[in-house]
Design a protein around this motif. Structure first.
Motif, mmCIF file in Angstrom:
data_model
loop_
_atom_site.group_PDB
_atom_site.id
_atom_site.type_symbol
_atom_site.label_atom_id
_atom_site.label_comp_id
_atom_site.label_asym_id
_atom_site.label_seq_id
_atom_site.Cartn_x
_atom_site.Cartn_y
_atom_site.Cartn_z
ATOM 1 N N PHE A 126 0.826 -1.207 0.000
ATOM 2 C CA PHE A 126 0.000 0.000 0.000
ATOM 3 C C PHE A 126 0.861 1.258 0.000
ATOM 4 O O PHE A 126 0.609 2.186 -0.771
ATOM 5 C CB PHE A 126 -0.939 0.010 1.203
ATOM 6 N N THR A 127 1.854 1.318 0.876
ATOM 7 C CA THR A 127 2.687 2.522 0.942
ATOM 8 C C THR A 127 3.462 2.750 -0.354
ATOM 9 O O THR A 127 3.676 3.888 -0.769
ATOM 10 C CB THR A 127 3.661 2.476 2.130
ATOM 11 N N HIS A 172 0.889 4.208 -2.708
ATOM 12 C CA HIS A 172 0.561 5.548 -2.207
ATOM 13 C C HIS A 172 1.655 6.546 -2.579
ATOM 14 O O HIS A 172 1.398 7.623 -3.128
ATOM 15 C CB HIS A 172 0.369 5.458 -0.693
ATOM 16 N N ASP A 173 2.899 6.174 -2.282
ATOM 17 C CA ASP A 173 4.027 7.084 -2.528
ATOM 18 C C ASP A 173 4.280 7.274 -4.023
ATOM 19 O O ASP A 173 4.668 8.366 -4.460
ATOM 20 C CB ASP A 173 5.287 6.556 -1.843
ATOM 21 N N ALA A 174 4.051 6.216 -4.816
ATOM 22 C CA ALA A 174 4.260 6.321 -6.265
ATOM 23 C C ALA A 174 3.257 7.292 -6.887
ATOM 24 O O ALA A 174 3.606 8.083 -7.779
ATOM 25 C CB ALA A 174 4.133 4.939 -6.909
ATOM 26 N N LEU A 175 2.005 7.230 -6.405
ATOM 27 C CA LEU A 175 0.996 8.161 -6.924
ATOM 28 C C LEU A 175 1.361 9.600 -6.574
ATOM 29 O O LEU A 175 1.283 10.492 -7.428
ATOM 30 C CB LEU A 175 -0.382 7.807 -6.357
ATOM 31 N N LYS A 176 1.775 9.832 -5.349
ATOM 32 C CA LYS A 176 2.141 11.189 -4.937
ATOM 33 C C LYS A 176 3.364 11.700 -5.695
ATOM 34 O O LYS A 176 3.505 12.906 -5.908
ATOM 35 C CB LYS A 176 2.399 11.226 -3.430
ATOM 36 N N SER A 228 1.138 6.262 10.139
ATOM 37 C CA SER A 228 1.701 5.043 9.551
ATOM 38 C C SER A 228 1.646 3.865 10.520
ATOM 39 O O SER A 228 1.425 2.717 10.101
ATOM 40 C CB SER A 228 3.142 5.289 9.097
ATOM 41 N N LEU A 229 1.810 4.124 11.811
ATOM 42 C CA LEU A 229 1.767 3.046 12.792
ATOM 43 C C LEU A 229 0.366 2.429 12.859
ATOM 44 O O LEU A 229 0.219 1.195 12.888
ATOM 45 C CB LEU A 229 2.176 3.572 14.176
ATOM 46 N N SER A 230 -0.668 3.280 12.873
ATOM 47 C CA SER A 230 -2.046 2.791 12.907
ATOM 48 C C SER A 230 -2.391 2.025 11.635
ATOM 49 O O SER A 230 -3.048 0.981 11.678
ATOM 50 C CB SER A 230 -3.019 3.962 13.093
ATOM 51 N N LEU A 231 -1.944 2.559 10.489
ATOM 52 C CA LEU A 231 -2.208 1.879 9.223
ATOM 53 C C LEU A 231 -1.522 0.518 9.164
ATOM 54 O O LEU A 231 -2.104 -0.471 8.697
ATOM 55 C CB LEU A 231 -1.731 2.737 8.058
#
Length: 294
Positions: free
Chosen positions: A9-10, A13-17, A31-34
Motif C-alpha cells: 500500500f505505501t 501511495h508514494d508512487a501516486l504522490k 503510519s503506525l495505525s495503518l
C-alpha cells in the motif's frame, strides 16, 4: 485489485504522490495505525493512474473505502474502475471528510456511482461551561457519581450491543469489539451502571489535549433521569485530578437531527465547518433503511 500489505500500500501511495499532485484524501491514520490495521485485517488494494484505494473490512458487512486521488475526475474514474472489478459480497462505504463546499462536491462523485447517502455529520466544537454551571451540575448529579466509573474489559460486548441499538452500523462508524476493548484499556469509555447493567456511557478518544467524543448514549428507559450529565461530571473530575488540561472537545451531530444540533448549540458547542458524508454501495443496487446489519 489485490490483497495487500502495508508495504504494498505505501509503495502505491508514494508512487501516486510522486507522479501526480493529489488534492483529495480521506486517509488520516498515521503510519503506525495503518500498519496495525493491515496486519490485523485482510484488506484490498486498487490502483489507477490517478488514484489509490484501500478497502478495509468492518463487521463482516462492508469495506471502508480509503482513497488518495489527484482530483475529482481521477477519483470518479478510479471508483468506476474499482466497482467494475469488485467481486466481494460486502458493501462498500465511501466517506468524505472535509469542509463545505468541497465536501459536497467530492460526495457527489460517489453518489453518481450508485452510492447512497446514509448520513451527513457535522463536527461540533465544545466550549467549557462557565464555572457556576459546572458547580450546579455537580450538585445536581452527585447522587449518581458513585455509579460511574471506567468500563471493564468484560463489558465490551454490552457496550457494542448498546451502540448497535442506538446508532447506525455504517453511518455512525460503530467500532468493532477489538477496538472497543482497546479503548476500554485506554480508559476512554466511561459508564454509569444501574440495575446491574450499563445505563449510560460516553465513548471517546483523547489525543494530546483534544477529546473526540464519539458516542454519548443512555438507554431509553433511563433518559429522563439526566444520567449522561453524571458521566460528564465524572470525566471532568478525572481529567482535573490528573492536572490534564483539555484544549478542545469535539463531537459529531447528524445534520438531520435538528433538535440535537440546536441542543448542542445551546450547550456551548458550535459547528466548525467540517462535515462527514457517509455513503454506501451494495452489490444488490441501492441500499434502503431496512438494510440488514449483523
Amino acid at each position: 485489485m489485490q490483497n495487500t500489505t502495508f508495504e504494498l500500500f505505501t509503495t502505491a501511495h508514494d508512487a501516486l504522490k510522486a507522479r501526480r499532485r493529489c488534492t483529495l484524501c480521506n486517509i488520516f491514520q498515521n503510519s503506525l495505525s495503518l500498519r496495525g490495521l493491515l496486519v490485523e485485517k485482510s484488506c484490498l488494494l486498487h490502483e489507477t493512474d490517478g488514484a489509490v484505494f484501500l478497502l478495509v473490512p468492518y463487521h463482516g458487512y462492508y469495506h471502508d473505502c480509503l482513497y488518495l486521488a489527484a482530483d475529482e475526475t481521477a477519483l470518479e474514474e478510479g471508483i468506476t474502475d474499482l466497482l467494475a472489478r469488485y467481486s466481494s459480497p460486502l458493501a462498500i462505504r465511501g466517506s468524505v471528510i472535509a469542509k463545505e463546499p468541497q465536501a459536497e462536491k467530492t460526495a457527489q462523485v460517489f453518489l453518481r456511482q450508485g452510492f447512497s447517502l446514509k448520513k451527513k455529520l457535522l463536527r461540533m466544537l465544545a466550549r467549557k461551561a462557565p464555572k457556576k454551571i459546572r458547580e450546579a451540575l455537580h450538585t445536581l448529579v452527585e447522587g449518581y457519581l458513585d455509579c460511574v466509573s471506567f468500563a471493564a474489559p468484560e463489558e465490551a460486548e454490552e457496550i457494542l450491543e448498546i451502540l448497535l441499538e442506538n446508532f447506525d452500523l455504517v453511518a455512525d462508524n460503530v467500532p468493532e469489539l477489538p477496538a472497543i476493548r482497546e479503548n476500554i484499556v485506554k480508559r476512554q469509555v466511561a459508564v454509569l451502571r444501574r440495575d446491574g447493567k450499563i445505563a449510560s456511557l460516553n465513548y471517546f478518544t483523547c489525543s494530546n489535549s483534544h477529546i473526540h467524543g464519539l458516542f454519548d448514549v443512555t438507554r431509553k428507559e433511563y433518559r429522563k433521569e439526566g444520567l449522561f450529565l453524571a458521566v460528564q461530571v465524572f470525566l471532568e473530575g478525572y481529567f482535573s485530578s490528573l492536572n490534564r488540561k483539555i484544549a478542545r472537545g469535539m463531537g459529531w451531530r447528524d445534520i438531520a437531527a435538528t433538535r440535537l444540533v440546536k441542543h448542542s448549540e445551546k450547550s456551548n458547542a458550535c459547528f466548525d465547518g467540517v462535515v462527514i458524508y457517509n455513503m454506501l454501495w451494495t452489490t444488490n443496487a441501492y441500499p434502503t433503511e431496512g438494510d440488514p446489519h449483523p
